[in-house]
Motif scaffolding. Structure first.
Motif, PDB file in Angstrom:
ATOM      1  N   LEU A 106      -9.017   3.508   2.767  1.00 38.84           N
ATOM      2  CA  LEU A 106      -7.680   4.368   2.354  1.00 38.84           C
ATOM      3  C   LEU A 106      -8.355   5.723   1.515  1.00 38.84           C
ATOM      4  O   LEU A 106      -9.280   5.658   1.009  1.00 38.84           O
ATOM      5  N   CYS A 112      -9.268  -7.005  -2.433  1.00 39.73           N
ATOM      6  CA  CYS A 112      -8.564  -5.945  -3.309  1.00 39.73           C
ATOM      7  C   CYS A 112      -9.463  -5.666  -4.586  1.00 39.73           C
ATOM      8  O   CYS A 112      -9.402  -4.592  -5.349  1.00 39.73           O
ATOM      9  N   THR A 149       0.970  -1.203   0.262  1.00 38.55           N
ATOM     10  CA  THR A 149      -0.054  -0.090   0.128  1.00 38.55           C
ATOM     11  C   THR A 149       1.073   1.404  -0.128  1.00 38.55           C
ATOM     12  O   THR A 149       1.653   1.500   0.986  1.00 38.55           O
ATOM     13  N   LYS A 183      -8.366   7.365  -0.966  1.00 41.01           N
ATOM     14  CA  LYS A 183      -8.204   7.191  -2.547  1.00 41.01           C
ATOM     15  C   LYS A 183      -7.723   8.234  -3.610  1.00 41.01           C
ATOM     16  O   LYS A 183      -7.041   7.935  -4.399  1.00 41.01           O
ATOM     17  N   SER A 208      -6.492  -0.935   4.702  1.00 39.31           N
ATOM     18  CA  SER A 208      -6.289  -1.593   3.213  1.00 39.31           C
ATOM     19  C   SER A 208      -7.571  -2.741   3.297  1.00 39.31           C
ATOM     20  O   SER A 208      -7.996  -3.025   2.400  1.00 39.31           O
ATOM     21  N   GLU A 256     -16.706  -0.949  -4.399  1.00 39.15           N
ATOM     22  CA  GLU A 256     -17.296  -0.119  -3.165  1.00 39.15           C
ATOM     23  C   GLU A 256     -18.567  -0.561  -2.734  1.00 39.15           C
ATOM     24  O   GLU A 256     -18.927  -0.767  -1.708  1.00 39.15           O
ATOM     25  N   VAL A 273      -1.240  -1.382  -4.389  1.00 39.38           N
ATOM     26  CA  VAL A 273      -0.592  -1.417  -5.750  1.00 39.38           C
ATOM     27  C   VAL A 273      -0.363  -3.037  -6.032  1.00 39.38           C
ATOM     28  O   VAL A 273       0.064  -3.325  -7.316  1.00 39.38           O
ATOM     29  N   HIS A 292      -4.975   9.830  -2.578  1.00 39.08           N
ATOM     30  CA  HIS A 292      -3.668   9.539  -2.439  1.00 39.08           C
ATOM     31  C   HIS A 292      -3.101   8.140  -2.284  1.00 39.08           C
ATOM     32  O   HIS A 292      -1.952   7.794  -2.351  1.00 39.08           O
ATOM     33  N   GLY A 293      -3.909   7.139  -1.540  1.00 39.52           N
ATOM     34  CA  GLY A 293      -3.333   6.041  -1.220  1.00 39.52           C
ATOM     35  C   GLY A 293      -3.940   4.925  -2.188  1.00 39.52           C
ATOM     36  O   GLY A 293      -5.033   5.115  -2.438  1.00 39.52           O
ATOM     37  N   ARG A 294      -3.294   3.909  -2.112  1.00 44.90           N
ATOM     38  CA  ARG A 294      -3.658   2.861  -3.054  1.00 44.90           C
ATOM     39  C   ARG A 294      -2.968   1.489  -2.930  1.00 44.90           C
ATOM     40  O   ARG A 294      -1.825   1.446  -2.273  1.00 44.90           O
TER      41      ARG A 294
END
Length: 343
Positions: free
Chosen positions: A66, A91, A20, A68, A61, A95, A74, A70-72
């Protein structure tokens, strides 16, 4: 020890190679950089480590909470088995699917209840909202359910307390309300992120006893995030020690706390009064691990703990060590663990 590749087919939660990252003005922050673990049915896994090690980001996570912008996530997978036995990778979940899972199959208790409870709604309304949303009950039935949950978590006079607002309660009471809300739909997995940090020792003990009792009654699994090793000894079946976005040691709680094998875990335990392996002398200063936590924006090759480790050699700085078995049901991410144990 669970095989990190195959895992336990009956695990409630199976996390594999979770990465993450966050985009910031100062660069890419690799908060979680390859975490894997399993939680079995009815089991409590404690995740411990210093602030900034990636504990809370791991939990966010899993919950799909998170930021969204800025964070993800990966890379990696988060496989969850719900109450009906259905399995899915969170993952890859939409939503809409995550909204159905959150609060129903997976619930979370946050560190500070005043920042999690809405100050303009009564606690009864806030508990009932989750019951109505996930169980489809009428408002009257949901109110009765809220009162029953307050009674279960040990709040006196729940028929009166249900109409109070968060500011009318003590910190311990508010934390019990958070637990009541989290457990109102009988989740399969409870994530508790530092749930007792802001509480005094007496209330902390009551909250931990309450969680253990409710876990036995409901049969849920718990992911317990903390930096308090005393709490770990109290609640956990297994423990994973995080450092620099990675799990550096993992195993059953007795083995890890009494026979630590990674230099970082050894340092953590040595910093707790009365637990130093070399003994404590009256008036002696507490042991402190030298150096600072690594900057997640500047990952270096090799073991993230190498710059602070007195056992590190060139090989430690060249390549990231794998998790190797150091005992029955115990593993450490260290090529020098035997030297560390023998010291």
């Amino acid at each position: 020890m669970t095989n990190p590749d195959t895992g336990d087919s009956h695990s409630v939660l199976r996390v594999r190679n979770l990465k993450t990252y966050f985009d910031t003005d100062r660069g890419l922050v690799k908060s979680v950089d390859g975490v894997s673990f399993d939680i079995g049915a009815g089991q409590t896994l404690a995740v411990v480590g210093e602030s900034g090690s990636g504990k809370s980001v791991t939990s966010l996570s899993i919950m799909g909470l998170l930021d969204k912008a800025h964070g993800r996530v990966v890379d990696g997978s988060i496989t969850f088995r719900d109450k009906k036995g259905s399995v899915q990778d969170l993952c890859k979940a939409s939503e809409a699917s995550m909204r159905k899972i959150r609060g129903s199959d997976i619930s979370m208790i946050f560190q500070e209840p005043m920042s999690s409870l809405n100050p303009v709604f009564t606690i009864g309304d806030q508990i009932a909202e989750a019951i109505i949303l996930h169980q489809g009950l009428s408002r009257a039935a949901a109110r009765n359910g809220a009162i029953e949950m307050l009674r279960i978590v040990g709040i006196p006079a729940p028929e009166k307390r249900v109409d109070q607002y968060p500011h009318q309660m003590s910190g311990g009471m508010r934390q019990r309300v958070m637990i009541a809300m989290a457990l109102s739909c009988r989740p399969t997995l409870l994530i508790a992120d530092e749930p007792t940090t802001a509480l005094d020792v007496t209330i902390q003990a009551q909250i931990l006893d309450l969680m253990k009792r409710l876990q036995q009654e409901i049969g849920m699994s718990i992911l317990f995030i903390t930096h308090d090793l005393g709490v770990v000894a109290e609640v956990a079946d297994r423990v994973a020690v995080m450092y620099g976005g990675l799990i550096v040691e993992e195993g059953d709680v007795v083995s890890v706390l009494t026979r630590p094998t990674h230099p970082y875990t050894i340092g953590l335990l040595d910093s707790v009064p009365g637990t130093r392996r070399r003994g404590d002398s009256v008036g002696a200063r507490l042991y402190a691990i030298p150096g600072n936590v690594p900057d997640p924006r500047r990952r270096t090759p090799g073991c993230p703990f190498a710059p602070r480790c007195s056992f590190a050699i060139d090989a430690c700085r060249a390549d990231l060590p794998p998790l190797v078995e150091t005992g029955t049901g115990q593993a450490a991410r260290c090529i020098r663990w035997q030297e560390a144990v023998a010291s």
